[in-house]
Design a protein around this motif. Structure first.
Motif, PDB file in Angstrom:
ATOM      1  N   GLY A 131       0.832  -1.191   0.000  1.00 33.09           N
ATOM      2  CA  GLY A 131       0.000   0.000   0.000  1.00 33.09           C
ATOM      3  C   GLY A 131       0.871   1.246   0.000  1.00 33.09           C
ATOM      4  N   PHE A 132       0.570   2.190   0.887  1.00 31.87           N
ATOM      5  CA  PHE A 132       1.417   3.379   0.973  1.00 31.87           C
ATOM      6  C   PHE A 132       2.836   3.001   1.372  1.00 31.87           C
ATOM      7  CE2 PHE A 132       2.889   7.247   3.331  1.00 31.87           C
ATOM      8  CZ  PHE A 132       3.088   8.023   2.200  1.00 31.87           C
ATOM      9  N   GLY A 133       2.983   1.900   2.096  1.00 39.13           N
ATOM     10  CA  GLY A 133       4.320   1.409   2.441  1.00 39.13           C
ATOM     11  C   GLY A 133       5.140   1.057   1.213  1.00 39.13           C
ATOM     12  N   ALA A 134       4.483   0.671   0.106  1.00 38.93           N
ATOM     13  CA  ALA A 134       5.213   0.385  -1.134  1.00 38.93           C
ATOM     14  C   ALA A 134       5.855   1.657  -1.685  1.00 38.93           C
ATOM     15  CB  ALA A 134       4.271  -0.220  -2.167  1.00 38.93           C
ATOM     16  N   LEU A 135       5.131   2.774  -1.611  1.00 44.89           N
ATOM     17  CA  LEU A 135       5.688   4.040  -2.072  1.00 44.89           C
ATOM     18  C   LEU A 135       6.836   4.486  -1.168  1.00 44.89           C
ATOM     19  CD1 LEU A 135       2.357   5.867  -2.978  1.00 44.89           C
ATOM     20  CD2 LEU A 135       3.904   4.618  -4.487  1.00 44.89           C
ATOM     21  N   LEU A 136       6.679   4.274   0.141  1.00 44.83           N
ATOM     22  CA  LEU A 136       7.774   4.594   1.060  1.00 44.83           C
ATOM     23  C   LEU A 136       8.993   3.720   0.752  1.00 44.83           C
ATOM     24  CD1 LEU A 136       5.943   4.946   4.510  1.00 44.83           C
ATOM     25  CD2 LEU A 136       6.801   6.783   3.039  1.00 44.83           C
ATOM     26  N   ALA A 137       8.776   2.428   0.497  1.00 41.96           N
ATOM     27  CA  ALA A 137       9.890   1.530   0.190  1.00 41.96           C
ATOM     28  C   ALA A 137      10.612   1.979  -1.073  1.00 41.96           C
ATOM     29  CB  ALA A 137       9.377   0.095   0.030  1.00 41.96           C
ATOM     30  N   PHE A 138       9.858   2.394  -2.079  1.00 38.36           N
ATOM     31  CA  PHE A 138      10.477   2.890  -3.310  1.00 38.36           C
ATOM     32  C   PHE A 138      11.308   4.143  -3.047  1.00 38.36           C
ATOM     33  CE2 PHE A 138       9.913   6.130  -6.671  1.00 38.36           C
ATOM     34  CZ  PHE A 138      10.797   5.613  -7.599  1.00 38.36           C
ATOM     35  N   GLU A 139      10.748   5.082  -2.292  1.00 40.21           N
ATOM     36  CA  GLU A 139      11.480   6.319  -2.015  1.00 40.21           C
ATOM     37  C   GLU A 139      12.726   6.055  -1.180  1.00 40.21           C
ATOM     38  OE1 GLU A 139      11.001   9.210  -3.276  1.00 40.21           O
ATOM     39  OE2 GLU A 139       9.082   8.871  -4.271  1.00 40.21           O
ATOM     40  N   VAL A 140      12.639   5.147  -0.217  1.00 41.54           N
ATOM     41  CA  VAL A 140      13.817   4.804   0.580  1.00 41.54           C
ATOM     42  C   VAL A 140      14.874   4.154  -0.308  1.00 41.54           C
ATOM     43  CG1 VAL A 140      14.674   3.309   2.435  1.00 41.54           C
ATOM     44  CG2 VAL A 140      12.575   4.626   2.762  1.00 41.54           C
ATOM     45  N   ALA A 141      14.463   3.235  -1.184  1.00 38.02           N
ATOM     46  CA  ALA A 141      15.409   2.583  -2.089  1.00 38.02           C
ATOM     47  C   ALA A 141      16.113   3.611  -2.974  1.00 38.02           C
ATOM     48  CB  ALA A 141      14.692   1.548  -2.952  1.00 38.02           C
ATOM     49  N   ALA A 142      15.335   4.562  -3.501  1.00 34.60           N
ATOM     50  CA  ALA A 142      15.918   5.587  -4.381  1.00 34.60           C
ATOM     51  C   ALA A 142      16.911   6.459  -3.633  1.00 34.60           C
ATOM     52  CB  ALA A 142      14.807   6.443  -4.983  1.00 34.60           C
ATOM     53  N   ARG A 143      16.570   6.877  -2.424  1.00 37.14           N
ATOM     54  CA  ARG A 143      17.461   7.751  -1.663  1.00 37.14           C
ATOM     55  C   ARG A 143      18.698   7.015  -1.147  1.00 37.14           C
ATOM     56  NH1 ARG A 143      12.785  10.041  -2.039  1.00 37.14           N
ATOM     57  NH2 ARG A 143      12.461  12.269  -1.639  1.00 37.14           N
ATOM     58  N   LEU A 144      18.574   5.733  -0.866  1.00 38.59           N
ATOM     59  CA  LEU A 144      19.764   4.960  -0.507  1.00 38.59           C
ATOM     60  C   LEU A 144      20.746   4.916  -1.677  1.00 38.59           C
ATOM     61  CD1 LEU A 144      18.240   1.980   1.514  1.00 38.59           C
ATOM     62  CD2 LEU A 144      19.716   3.796   2.412  1.00 38.59           C
ATOM     63  N   GLU A 145      20.214   4.861  -2.897  1.00 37.98           N
ATOM     64  CA  GLU A 145      21.083   4.905  -4.076  1.00 37.98           C
ATOM     65  C   GLU A 145      21.720   6.288  -4.243  1.00 37.98           C
ATOM     66  OE1 GLU A 145      19.470   3.524  -7.733  1.00 37.98           O
ATOM     67  OE2 GLU A 145      18.694   1.645  -6.879  1.00 37.98           O
ATOM     68  N   TRP A 146      20.882   7.321  -4.220  1.00 34.85           N
ATOM     69  CA  TRP A 146      21.379   8.672  -4.496  1.00 34.85           C
ATOM     70  C   TRP A 146      22.347   9.162  -3.428  1.00 34.85           C
ATOM     71  CZ3 TRP A 146      15.690  10.685  -4.886  1.00 34.85           C
ATOM     72  CH2 TRP A 146      15.072  10.123  -6.005  1.00 34.85           C
ATOM     73  N   ASP A 147      21.985   8.949  -2.181  1.00 26.40           N
ATOM     74  CA  ASP A 147      22.734   9.558  -1.074  1.00 26.40           C
ATOM     75  C   ASP A 147      23.823   8.672  -0.500  1.00 26.40           C
ATOM     76  OD1 ASP A 147      20.987  11.672  -1.397  1.00 26.40           O
ATOM     77  OD2 ASP A 147      19.671  11.055   0.255  1.00 26.40           O
ATOM     78  N   HIS A 148      23.680   7.341  -0.654  1.00 28.48           N
ATOM     79  CA  HIS A 148      24.618   6.432   0.010  1.00 28.48           C
ATOM     80  C   HIS A 148      25.240   5.403  -0.928  1.00 28.48           C
ATOM     81  CE1 HIS A 148      23.381   7.872   4.023  1.00 28.48           C
ATOM     82  NE2 HIS A 148      22.156   7.929   3.513  1.00 28.48           N
ATOM     83  N   GLU A 149      24.852   5.429  -2.221  1.00 34.06           N
ATOM     84  CA  GLU A 149      25.376   4.476  -3.206  1.00 34.06           C
ATOM     85  C   GLU A 149      25.135   3.031  -2.760  1.00 34.06           C
ATOM     86  OE1 GLU A 149      29.437   5.456  -4.118  1.00 34.06           O
ATOM     87  OE2 GLU A 149      28.900   7.373  -5.024  1.00 34.06           O
ATOM     88  N   LEU A 150      23.961   2.798  -2.209  1.00 39.00           N
ATOM     89  CA  LEU A 150      23.553   1.469  -1.766  1.00 39.00           C
ATOM     90  C   LEU A 150      22.377   1.010  -2.624  1.00 39.00           C
ATOM     91  CD1 LEU A 150      23.647   2.155   2.083  1.00 39.00           C
ATOM     92  CD2 LEU A 150      25.235   0.685   0.827  1.00 39.00           C
ATOM     93  N   VAL A 151      22.531  -0.092  -3.320  1.00 41.41           N
ATOM     94  CA  VAL A 151      21.506  -0.586  -4.236  1.00 41.41           C
ATOM     95  C   VAL A 151      20.889  -1.873  -3.681  1.00 41.41           C
ATOM     96  CG1 VAL A 151      20.991  -1.357  -6.585  1.00 41.41           C
ATOM     97  CG2 VAL A 151      22.706   0.430  -6.198  1.00 41.41           C
ATOM     98  N   ALA A 152      19.582  -1.906  -3.593  1.00 46.99           N
ATOM     99  CA  ALA A 152      18.886  -3.079  -3.057  1.00 46.99           C
ATOM    100  C   ALA A 152      18.999  -4.270  -4.007  1.00 46.99           C
ATOM    101  CB  ALA A 152      17.411  -2.743  -2.831  1.00 46.99           C
ATOM    102  N   GLU A 153      18.992  -5.456  -3.426  1.00 44.35           N
ATOM    103  CA  GLU A 153      18.945  -6.677  -4.221  1.00 44.35           C
ATOM    104  C   GLU A 153      17.620  -6.780  -4.967  1.00 44.35           C
ATOM    105  OE1 GLU A 153      21.504  -8.681  -4.538  1.00 44.35           O
ATOM    106  OE2 GLU A 153      22.675  -7.519  -3.111  1.00 44.35           O
ATOM    107  N   ARG A 154      16.551  -6.329  -4.317  1.00 46.55           N
ATOM    108  CA  ARG A 154      15.235  -6.304  -4.965  1.00 46.55           C
ATOM    109  C   ARG A 154      14.310  -5.404  -4.163  1.00 46.55           C
ATOM    110  NH1 ARG A 154      12.504  -8.882  -9.005  1.00 46.55           N
ATOM    111  NH2 ARG A 154      14.386 -10.059  -9.487  1.00 46.55           N
TER     112      ARG A 154
END
Length: 249
Positions: free
Chosen positions: A79-102
């Motif tokens: 639900g809304f948690g899916a959008l939060l998960a997407f935003e967290v994944a994106a910011r981990l990439e942009w700000d910390h160079e950390l890419v999720a496995e999935r």
């Protein structure tokens, strides 16, 4: 699977703490470490005030996740948690160079198609609760106890306000592969809305419709947990085969 486990960050859905996913921990260990990312005002953070701004909330969640990225990781949100998960994944990439496995996004339309209810903050408590009970995207556990439901009213009001404030577009993509899931009888998201998540990843995309309604895993979560194990075991095996220096986005 040999070697280090994968950490699965779980974001909360509307009206529930992220801790609702903790029962998965015993069933997924030792290969997958279930790690709820809790929002202020609920669960272990119940004494904190609910966050009413989306950007401060995301900064809080990203900081917490980054501190826990001691191993490969994945994210799940519903639900809304899916959008939060997407935003967290994106910011981990942009700000910390950390890419999720999935990235697993469940029961939610792609970000640019997200639609939420009309404002309800002006309603008195009884009217607000009556309306909330009719909304299929609110976790049913929010109303299991009438007394607790009233105590959780500030949290639920904050959740709905945050969801309505969300805005995103196709300019944000992640390098993590994405799996989009929904129940076949989920009235909140169509196959086309679910499939539109394809535009949010530069890697592979998979769409799965499973039996059930909006909270498709509540009657039987075995299929979902098997999906985690299959995907994340394969991902970890790939890490074991190829040195980090040879892996790219």
């Amino acid at each position: 699977m040999n070697g280090m486990s994968v950490r699965l960050f779980c974001l909360p859905c509307t009206g529930a703490p992220a801790g609702v996913h903790l029962p998965w921990a015993d069933r997924l260990q030792p290969h997958i470490a279930v790690t709820p990312l809790e929002l202020p005002g609920r669960g272990a953070r119940m004494r904190e005030k609910p966050c009413r701004g989306l950007e401060p909330l995301l900064q809080d969640l990203v900081g917490a996740a980054a501190r826990l990225c001691d191993r490969p990781f994945a994210l799940f949100g519903h639900g809304f948690g899916a959008l939060l998960a997407f935003e967290v994944a994106a910011r981990l990439e942009w700000d910390h160079e950390l890419v999720a496995e999935r990235l697993y996004v469940s029961g939610a339309a792609a970000p640019h198609l997200a639609r939420y209810d009309e404002p309800a903050e002006h309603l008195a408590d009884d009217a607000f609760l009556a309306r909330a009970r009719r909304r299929p995207h609110i976790h049913p556990g929010a109303f299991a106890d009438a007394r607790l439901a009233r105590l959780r009213l500030p949290l639920l009001r904050a959740d709905l306000a945050l969801a309505r404030s969300y805005r995103a577009g196709l300019d944000n993509t992640v390098h993590a592969p994405v799996t989009a899931l929904a129940g076949r009888d989920d009235p909140t998201v169509s196959a086309a809305q679910l499939g539109a998540w394809r535009g949010y990843t530069r890697r592979s995309f998979r769409l799965r419709r499973v039996s059930g309604g909006h909270y498709h895993w509540l009657p039987d979560d075995q299929a979902l947990l098997e999906t985690f194990v299959e995907d994340l075991t394969r991902a970890q095996a790939a890490h074991n085969r190829f040195p980090a220096a040879e892996r790219t986005f």
